[in-house]
Write a protein that holds these residues in place. Structure first.
Motif: not given
Length: 338
Positions: A10-16, A18-19, A23-28
């Motif tokens: 991803t090119n997004g970060n946790e402030d976005i 959808s990312t 992404v972050y919640r699923i990966a965690e």
């Protein structure tokens, strides 16, 4: 059975939003289940690569390189309707993951392998107290991306506090829950175009979990959520309703509001808690991964043909047209005309 290595790109970060959610919640959560799940690293060793719609130019070379490797399973996660720009990713992914029936139906014409996985509940402290709202006071709030502000302006509502980038209150992932709980009513108008219909229910979901009444547009995703959570149908605004009148009826008591927010919390955690969402995600990915080895080979060849055709097109347009201006080229028995 070997546990697959999973890399999210991803090119997004946790402030976005959808990312953060997709992404972050699923990966965690996957790491908590014992999976080797990382973000933007260890790409060469990954068995499953999950590309999130978050920057076409940066993602494209990585996607092409991964598609050329026969043992990579490629997932493309997209939560917006973008007809042309990301069509390449949708077409040549082994699986497309999206949060809505609307997006699934739109992308089915490009890829038959599409799974619906809702957004996970976006709450910092799941055990936080419910909001103490007062509909007689009726301090109204709206939050979201600035691109959706036009829908709010179109309602004609006055005295609505906006929480967004450059809004009355600056949006902040750390404080948004507390900020929302200072208000009595969340208003969620939405334009019924392809962009609006492609949105998800995450804002209404957040507000109801926090204990804030919501007045929402009759978009399919809000209507479905209201039914699932037994939320009053009277709080859904139809195309012929006046937002201003609805708000005044709530303030005066002419439109009574009764809702069990504690019961709603239990249902929300059941359907949209991280455990259920990750289970849905794993089922979708693992089922398709086992079922599409031949499809991966076919997609790889189709992608190469597409790339070759694009390269030829670019070359042709830099040269003087020959004869009638049409050139016929054959590649592996397939004829292309330009």
């Amino acid at each position: 059975m070997k546990i697959p290595k999973i890399t999210f790109i991803t090119n997004g970060n946790e402030d976005i939003g959808s990312t953060r959610l997709r992404v972050y919640r699923i990966a965690e959560a996957l790491r908590g289940l014992g999976y080797d799940a990382v973000i933007n690293r260890d790409i060469d060793n990954a068995d499953i690569l999950v590309f999130q719609k978050s920057g076409f130019s940066a993602l494209l070379p990585l996607f092409i390189k991964a598609r050329r490797e026969k043992n990579k399973f490629l997932v493309f996660d997209i939560d917006d309707y973008i007809d042309d720009k990301y069509r390449f990713f949708v077409a040549y992914a082994d699986l497309v993951v999206t949060p809505s029936c609307y997006l699934r139906d739109k992308y089915l014409k490009v890829n038959r392998n599409i799974a619906i996985v809702d957004n996970v509940l976006d709450i910092r402290q799941p055990d936080c107290r419910l909001a103490q709202f007062d509909l007689r006071r009726l301090n109204k709030v709206w939050f979201g991306n600035r691109s959706n502000l036009q829908a709010l302006h179109d309602t004609g509502l006055k005295d609505v506090t906006t929480i967004t980038s450059g809004g009355d209150i600056e949006w902040n992932a750390e404080t948004i829950d507390r900020d929302l709980q200072q208000f009595d009513l969340l208003v969620l108008p939405q334009v019924k175009d392809s962009n609006g219909l492609a949105k998800s229910n995450c804002r209404m979901l957040k507000a109801l979990y926090l204990g804030i009444p919501v007045l929402a547009q009759n978009m399919p995703f809000y209507v479905d959520l209201a039914r699932r959570l037994n939320y009053p149908e009277s709080m859904i605004v139809t195309d012929i309703d006046s937002w201003t009148e609805k708000c005044e009826d709530l303030r005066s008591g002419k439109l009574p509001f009764h809702y069990d927010f504690q019961a709603a919390r239990r249902l929300i955690l059941q359907y949209y808690g991280i455990e259920n969402i990750v289970d849905l995600w794993l089922r979708a990915v693992c089922a398709q991964k086992e079922d599409c080895k031949m499809q991966r080979l076919i997609k790889r060849w189709k992608m190469e043909i597409c790339l070759l055709r694009t390269a030829i097109q670019r070359w042709v347009f830099t040269k003087r047209r020959l004869n009638s201006g049409r050139i016929r080229i054959k590649f592996f028995g397939i004829s292309f005309k330009f």
